[in-house]
Design an enzyme around this catalytic site. Structure first.
Site, PDB file in Angstrom:
ATOM      1  N   TYR A 133      14.690  38.054  26.845  1.00 40.55           N
ATOM      2  CA  TYR A 133      14.806  39.350  26.045  1.00 40.55           C
ATOM      3  C   TYR A 133      15.941  40.293  26.703  1.00 40.55           C
ATOM      4  O   TYR A 133      16.869  40.900  25.949  1.00 40.55           O
ATOM      5  CB  TYR A 133      13.433  40.425  26.029  1.00 40.55           C
ATOM      6  CG  TYR A 133      13.720  41.859  25.537  1.00 40.55           C
ATOM      7  CD1 TYR A 133      13.805  41.982  24.251  1.00 40.55           C
ATOM      8  CD2 TYR A 133      13.780  42.736  26.733  1.00 40.55           C
ATOM      9  CE1 TYR A 133      14.121  43.171  23.779  1.00 40.55           C
ATOM     10  CE2 TYR A 133      14.043  44.046  26.118  1.00 40.55           C
ATOM     11  CZ  TYR A 133      14.185  44.307  24.835  1.00 40.55           C
ATOM     12  OH  TYR A 133      14.405  45.525  24.447  1.00 40.55           O
ATOM     13  N   PHE A 165      14.840  53.580  27.783  1.00 40.75           N
ATOM     14  CA  PHE A 165      13.772  52.950  29.069  1.00 40.75           C
ATOM     15  C   PHE A 165      12.778  52.713  28.467  1.00 40.75           C
ATOM     16  O   PHE A 165      12.661  52.032  27.614  1.00 40.75           O
ATOM     17  CB  PHE A 165      13.903  54.346  30.243  1.00 40.75           C
ATOM     18  CG  PHE A 165      15.073  53.926  31.129  1.00 40.75           C
ATOM     19  CD1 PHE A 165      16.345  54.228  30.465  1.00 40.75           C
ATOM     20  CD2 PHE A 165      15.251  53.588  32.299  1.00 40.75           C
ATOM     21  CE1 PHE A 165      17.702  54.080  31.299  1.00 40.75           C
ATOM     22  CE2 PHE A 165      16.124  53.514  33.029  1.00 40.75           C
ATOM     23  CZ  PHE A 165      17.710  53.622  32.532  1.00 40.75           C
ATOM     24  N   ALA A 183      16.579  46.561  14.482  1.00 44.10           N
ATOM     25  CA  ALA A 183      15.824  45.478  14.265  1.00 44.10           C
ATOM     26  C   ALA A 183      15.917  44.260  15.288  1.00 44.10           C
ATOM     27  O   ALA A 183      17.167  43.846  15.713  1.00 44.10           O
ATOM     28  CB  ALA A 183      15.980  44.582  12.999  1.00 44.10           C
ATOM     29  N   SER A 191      18.837  48.389  26.032  1.00 44.25           N
ATOM     30  CA  SER A 191      17.518  48.659  26.983  1.00 44.25           C
ATOM     31  C   SER A 191      17.992  48.799  28.302  1.00 44.25           C
ATOM     32  O   SER A 191      19.026  48.072  28.725  1.00 44.25           O
ATOM     33  CB  SER A 191      16.558  47.467  26.448  1.00 44.25           C
ATOM     34  OG  SER A 191      15.906  47.160  27.834  1.00 44.25           O
ATOM     35  N   LYS A 242      19.869  41.427  25.160  1.00 48.08           N
ATOM     36  CA  LYS A 242      20.561  42.684  24.992  1.00 48.08           C
ATOM     37  C   LYS A 242      21.760  42.869  25.839  1.00 48.08           C
ATOM     38  O   LYS A 242      22.676  43.493  25.315  1.00 48.08           O
ATOM     39  CB  LYS A 242      19.433  43.918  25.662  1.00 48.08           C
ATOM     40  CG  LYS A 242      18.348  44.023  24.823  1.00 48.08           C
ATOM     41  CD  LYS A 242      18.574  44.505  23.250  1.00 48.08           C
ATOM     42  CE  LYS A 242      17.491  44.727  22.358  1.00 48.08           C
ATOM     43  NZ  LYS A 242      17.709  44.877  21.002  1.00 48.08           N
ATOM     44  N   LYS A 298      11.101  42.070  20.774  1.00 51.20           N
ATOM     45  CA  LYS A 298      11.104  42.996  22.079  1.00 51.20           C
ATOM     46  C   LYS A 298      10.024  42.685  22.977  1.00 51.20           C
ATOM     47  O   LYS A 298       9.930  43.643  24.219  1.00 51.20           O
ATOM     48  CB  LYS A 298      11.123  44.596  21.505  1.00 51.20           C
ATOM     49  CG  LYS A 298       9.968  45.001  21.022  1.00 51.20           C
ATOM     50  CD  LYS A 298       9.720  46.492  20.694  1.00 51.20           C
ATOM     51  CE  LYS A 298       8.357  46.870  20.068  1.00 51.20           C
ATOM     52  NZ  LYS A 298       8.116  48.167  19.962  1.00 51.20           N
ATOM     53  N   LEU A 325       2.499  48.591  28.299  1.00 47.78           N
ATOM     54  CA  LEU A 325       1.504  49.180  29.129  1.00 47.78           C
ATOM     55  C   LEU A 325       0.601  50.300  28.372  1.00 47.78           C
ATOM     56  O   LEU A 325      -0.686  50.286  28.340  1.00 47.78           O
ATOM     57  CB  LEU A 325       1.958  49.781  30.405  1.00 47.78           C
ATOM     58  CG  LEU A 325       1.208  50.687  31.258  1.00 47.78           C
ATOM     59  CD1 LEU A 325      -0.124  49.579  31.842  1.00 47.78           C
ATOM     60  CD2 LEU A 325       1.701  51.410  32.400  1.00 47.78           C
TER      61      LEU A 325
HETATM   62  N1  UDP Z   1       1.873  46.713  32.876  1.00 44.99           N
HETATM   63  C1  UDP Z   1       0.437  46.489  33.352  1.00 44.99           C
HETATM   64  N2  UDP Z   1      -0.466  46.031  32.659  1.00 44.99           N
HETATM   65  C2  UDP Z   1      -0.353  45.580  31.365  1.00 44.99           C
HETATM   66  C3  UDP Z   1       0.910  45.789  30.839  1.00 44.99           C
HETATM   67  C4  UDP Z   1       1.957  46.219  31.629  1.00 44.99           C
HETATM   68  O1  UDP Z   1       0.343  46.608  34.709  1.00 44.99           O
HETATM   69  O2  UDP Z   1      -1.334  45.299  30.749  1.00 44.99           O
HETATM   70  C5  UDP Z   1       2.969  46.994  33.860  1.00 44.99           C
HETATM   71  C6  UDP Z   1       4.221  46.044  33.676  1.00 44.99           C
HETATM   72  O3  UDP Z   1       3.913  44.808  34.623  1.00 44.99           O
HETATM   73  C7  UDP Z   1       5.273  47.109  34.020  1.00 44.99           C
HETATM   74  C8  UDP Z   1       4.890  48.326  33.510  1.00 44.99           C
HETATM   75  O4  UDP Z   1       3.443  48.185  33.284  1.00 44.99           O
HETATM   76  O5  UDP Z   1       5.366  47.219  35.574  1.00 44.99           O
HETATM   77  C9  UDP Z   1       5.572  48.677  32.137  1.00 44.99           C
HETATM   78  O6  UDP Z   1       5.170  47.384  31.235  1.00 44.99           O
HETATM   79  P1  UDP Z   1       5.674  47.265  29.726  1.00 44.99           P
HETATM   80  O7  UDP Z   1       5.584  46.055  29.168  1.00 44.99           O
HETATM   81  O8  UDP Z   1       5.001  48.537  28.977  1.00 44.99           O
HETATM   82  O9  UDP Z   1       7.438  47.453  30.133  1.00 44.99           O
HETATM   83  P2  UDP Z   1       8.603  46.918  30.573  1.00 44.99           P
HETATM   84  O10 UDP Z   1       8.022  46.058  31.529  1.00 44.99           O
HETATM   85  O11 UDP Z   1       9.166  46.472  29.403  1.00 44.99           O
HETATM   86  O12 UDP Z   1       9.470  47.944  31.292  1.00 44.99           O
END
Ligand code: UDP
Length: 348
Positions: free
Chosen positions: A156, A185, A88, A131, A160, A91, A207
């Protein structure tokens, strides 16, 4: 309930729900889920029961983990708890950037309260969701568990880093306590049944759900957050890992400490595939498996993003006997099937 139980906090959430399925299918434990549905739905429990055929071994409590007295009281008459898997937490990186105190309050206070519960009920086995964001903007890739932390790129990520320190310190000063910190990851994809998957209540910020919602027409146009990074195609690189592989690692981590296979009271593992995938590569993979063209544009960089990160996962493979099974195309396909399930459920 005579058999031993595992408490899963955040059990209605994305990784929690997939882990409960694996617990019910791979072990004899009863499962007690604690979730207040802040970013999940109560319906998830019905879906877990329908997938596993288990009604009796899963119970659930609706408790806000920031309310310590309520939490402790709820377990007054519940004993025989073998361990806790603590998922929980809030994130979202962008949300934490706009509201840091919400994240410090929720993520760290709830962790402390769950550790209070461990102390109160003499629960000595604890698994913490950490994370890869704890590493910050790291130069040396792939990242190993002993890489020193760089400054956190978001509140965030900082929660962590702090959470890991709290668990390490509590473990060190609590006799008989064993913990495993799992550094995820980028968990993606959905259960093979396509009945459960990632279900953010608000607009998604990750993403893969953004890709699948764009393909489904729910999002009109998506943006690649920056194409001017010093990477092979200019977009950020991440290590996407299937949620079922992550769930499976929790079963193995639990077994590891319950059967005293751990070498130290605190164990720490990266959970990634070891493969870095750029945003453009993720989009290409989706277009390949779906046969669809995604409507996307390149936009500016997003605050709080690290440029590139992927795991060295040798330690988890060796110590936990764990092996990630899904490649990026399979991850995208399972995420897409889940989105199609959601879309058909709303149109029927
Ligand atoms: N990302 C993107 N467009 C989006 C959402 C995410 O280009 O609409 C990119 C984001 O900038 C990052 C990668 O996808 O480089 C992964 O993003 P996510 O939020 O999934 O994970 P995190 O950044 O927490 O690793």
């Amino acid at each position: 309930m005579n058999a031993k139980s595992i408490i899963v906090t955040g059990g209605a959430g994305y990784i929690g729900s997939h882990t409960i399925i694996e617990l019910l299918e791979q072990t004899d434990f009863n499962v007690i889920s604690i979730d207040n549905f802040s970013n999940s739905s109560e319906k998830t429990y019905e879906r877990i029961s329908s997938i596993t055929g288990e009604q009796k071994r899963l119970t659930h409590l609706n408790i806000n983990l920031c309310h310590k007295d309520e939490l402790i009281n709820a377990f007054k008459n519940i004993n025989n708890i073998a361990g806790i898997i603590h998922f929980a937490a809030f994130k979202s990186v962008p949300e934490s950037v706009s509201n840091p105190l919400l994240y410090y309050h929720n993520n760290n206070e709830s962790l402390v309260n769950v550790l209070y519960l461990c102390k109160e009920k003499n629960i000595n086995h604890f698994i913490f969701s950490s994370s890869c964001s704890v590493y910050g903007n790291i130069d040396k890739l792939p990242v190993t568990e002993d890489s020193p932390f760089q400054p956190a790129e978001s509140p965030y990520a900082h929660t962590k880093q702090i959470g890991e320190e709290i668990v390490k310190s509590f473990t060190r000063f609590t006799r008989g306590f064993n913990s495993v910190l799992l550094r995820y990851f980028n968990p993606v994809g959905a259960h093979k049944s396509a009945q459960i998957g990632e279900l953010p209540l608000g607009a998604p910020t990750s993403l893969v759900p953004i890709i699948t919602r764009t393909a489904a027409g729910i999002i009109k146009e998506m943006h690649v957050h920056g194409s001017d990074y010093e990477t092979r195609d200019g977009s950020c690189i991440r290590d996407y890992i299937h949620v079922t592989d992550i769930a499976d690692a929790h079963i193995k981590a639990l077994d590891y400490i319950l059967k005293h296979k751990n070498k130290n009271n605190v164990s720490l593992f990266n959970l990634g595939t070891g493969n870095g995938v750029s945003v453009f590569e993720a989009i290409n993979s989706f277009e390949k498996i779906s046969g669809l063209k995604l409507n996307y544009k390149v936009g500016p960089r997003r605050d709080g993003d690290v440029m590139a990160i992927y795991a060295n996962n040798d330690l988890a493979k060796k110590e936990l006997n764990w092996e990630p099974k899904f490649n990026i195309d399979e991850m995208m396909l399972s995420a897409w099937k889940w989105q199609q399930h959601l879309s058909s459920a709303t149109t029927n």
